[in-house]
Enzyme design. Structure first.
Site, PDB file in Angstrom:
ATOM      1  N   GLU A   1       0.785  -1.204   0.089  1.00  0.00           N
ATOM      2  CA  GLU A   1       0.014  -0.135   0.138  1.00  0.00           C
ATOM      3  C   GLU A   1       0.937   1.408   0.050  1.00  0.00           C
ATOM      4  O   GLU A   1       1.267   1.723   1.118  1.00  0.00           O
ATOM      5  CB  GLU A   1      -0.994  -0.045   1.247  1.00  0.00           C
ATOM      6  CG  GLU A   1      -1.616   1.273   1.236  1.00  0.00           C
ATOM      7  CD  GLU A   1      -2.891   1.313   2.570  1.00  0.00           C
ATOM      8  OE1 GLU A   1      -2.715   0.324   3.212  1.00  0.00           O
ATOM      9  OE2 GLU A   1      -3.572   2.221   2.504  1.00  0.00           O
TER      10      GLU A   1
ATOM     11  N   LYS B   1      -2.715  -2.104  -3.026  1.00  0.00           N
ATOM     12  CA  LYS B   1      -3.421  -1.133  -2.508  1.00  0.00           C
ATOM     13  C   LYS B   1      -3.222   0.178  -2.771  1.00  0.00           C
ATOM     14  O   LYS B   1      -2.701   0.788  -1.951  1.00  0.00           O
ATOM     15  CB  LYS B   1      -3.722  -1.393  -0.980  1.00  0.00           C
ATOM     16  CG  LYS B   1      -4.815  -0.590  -0.344  1.00  0.00           C
ATOM     17  CD  LYS B   1      -5.421  -1.264   1.130  1.00  0.00           C
ATOM     18  CE  LYS B   1      -6.123  -0.213   1.953  1.00  0.00           C
ATOM     19  NZ  LYS B   1      -6.783  -0.801   2.930  1.00  0.00           N
TER      20      LYS B   1
END
Ligand code: 13P
Length: 338
Positions: free
Chosen positions: A178, A220
């Site tokens: 992420e 992500k």
């Protein structure tokens, strides 16, 4: 590393019509959320809150492929003594774990941060696997402002993400990588594009250098949006066009899925944008959600810490999960919001 298992888990995390519930707020963050609804944050209230979400049969069995937990939560039991991990598994969903230790100022890079948590990570990962985690999350934070981000800070964060991902896979845990480009500033959509493109290019270079097995990862990212304080905001179609464009430039097709963070978008806005992305083009990745705030704002408000409100809060959670499940297939429309 068991590549077959990693690839299978990664695919299950982004299964058609499903997405991820990010319920991994640190104790500090969940306290802020509870303050907003007038609930004291204690181990028991945090447990009660998460327990009713994980017991929401409709949402959990039909729309939520996996749940990201915090260290406290993966060790907690429901009121009846069943572990919260077991509740998630019983609903047919996968337990995951946030393993980063949060952000610290990056020395020599004013205004920029580095995500910490690599020391001892391999040992912690082995324990989390035993506790039931089949995937993990590490969040790097890139802010946009005057003179930042810098190449040096982006590189440092991408290298940490790559080290983390390799450690995950050595322990048969799928890494969610992420790299969040924040939407807090006054920057334009174009600036978000430019920064995100560089961040993702750097990230995939570093994942390659670290010999990470891409088929066993999930990305992500943020969507390409203007900063919240930018005078010119964007339509879902504009967001979708630029978000798709940036992925085509940077994300290898070997990656099975992309699961967005909501990052401060309002809940219906996050759904509308995800839907527009999936309506616009047939993409080589499953593109879905890994929302925290955009899934939880409505149930949190409906619950407000009262046992009597649990059924209404579960309904609110199922509704948002369903709307996002539809958006992950490009089948949502505003009229369904009711
Ligand atoms: P938000 O969807 O609230 O941004 O949270 C997702 C997340 O897990 C951030 O790390």
């Amino acid at each position: 590393m068991n590549k077959d298992q990693l690839a299978k888990v990664a695919q299950a995390m982004v299964a058609r019509g499903k997405g991820i519930l990010a319920a991994d707020e640190s104790s500090g963050t969940i306290k802020k959320r509870f303050d907003a609804i007038g609930v004291e944050s204690t181990a028991d209230t945090r447990r009660d809150y998460r327990e009713f979400m994980f017991r929401t049969q409709e949402a959990m069995s039909q729309y939520i492929s996996g749940v990201i937990l915090y260290d406290e939560t993966i060790r907690q039991n429901a009121k009846d003594g069943t572990s919260l991990v077991k509740l998630i598994e019983a609903a047919g969903s996968l337990p995951g774990i946030k393993v980063d230790a949060g952000v610290k100022p990056l020395p020599n890079f004013p205004g920029e941060t580095i995500t910490e948590g690599l020391d001892g990570l391999s040992e912690r990962m082995a324990e989390y696997y035993k506790l039931g985690a089949r995937f993990a999350k590490w969040r790097a934070v890139i802010d946009i402002a005057d003179g930042i981000p810098t190449r040096g800070a982006i590189l440092a964060n991408a290298q940490a993400l790559a080290r983390y991902a390799a450690i995950c896979q050595a322990n048969d845990i799928v890494p969610i990588v992420e790299p969040e480009v924040l939407m807090d500033g006054g920057h334009t959509l174009e600036r978000c594009y430019e920064v995100t493109e560089f961040v993702l290019k750097t990230l995939y270079d570093e994942l390659y250098e670290a010999r990470v097995f891409l088929e066993g990862t999930v990305l992500k990212p943020n969507m390409i949006v203007p900063g919240k304080k930018c005078a010119t905001q964007a339509t879902p179609e504009q967001v979708a066009a630029q978000t798709i464009r940036v992925f085509k430039q940077t994300v290898p097709v070997a990656v099975p899925g992309i699961a967005f963070l909501s990052g401060g978008q309002a809940d219906v806005e996050a759904t509308a944008n995800l839907d527009a992305i999936n309506k616009m083009a047939k993409l080589p990745w499953h593109v879905t959600f890994s929302y925290g705030r955009a899934l939880q704002a409505a149930p949190q408000k409906a619950w407000s810490g009262k046992e009597a409100n649990v059924v209404a809060a579960q309904k609110a959670f199922s509704h948002r999960a369903k709307m996002n499940g539809l958006a992950s297939k490009g089948e949502w429309s505003k009229s369904l919001e009711g």
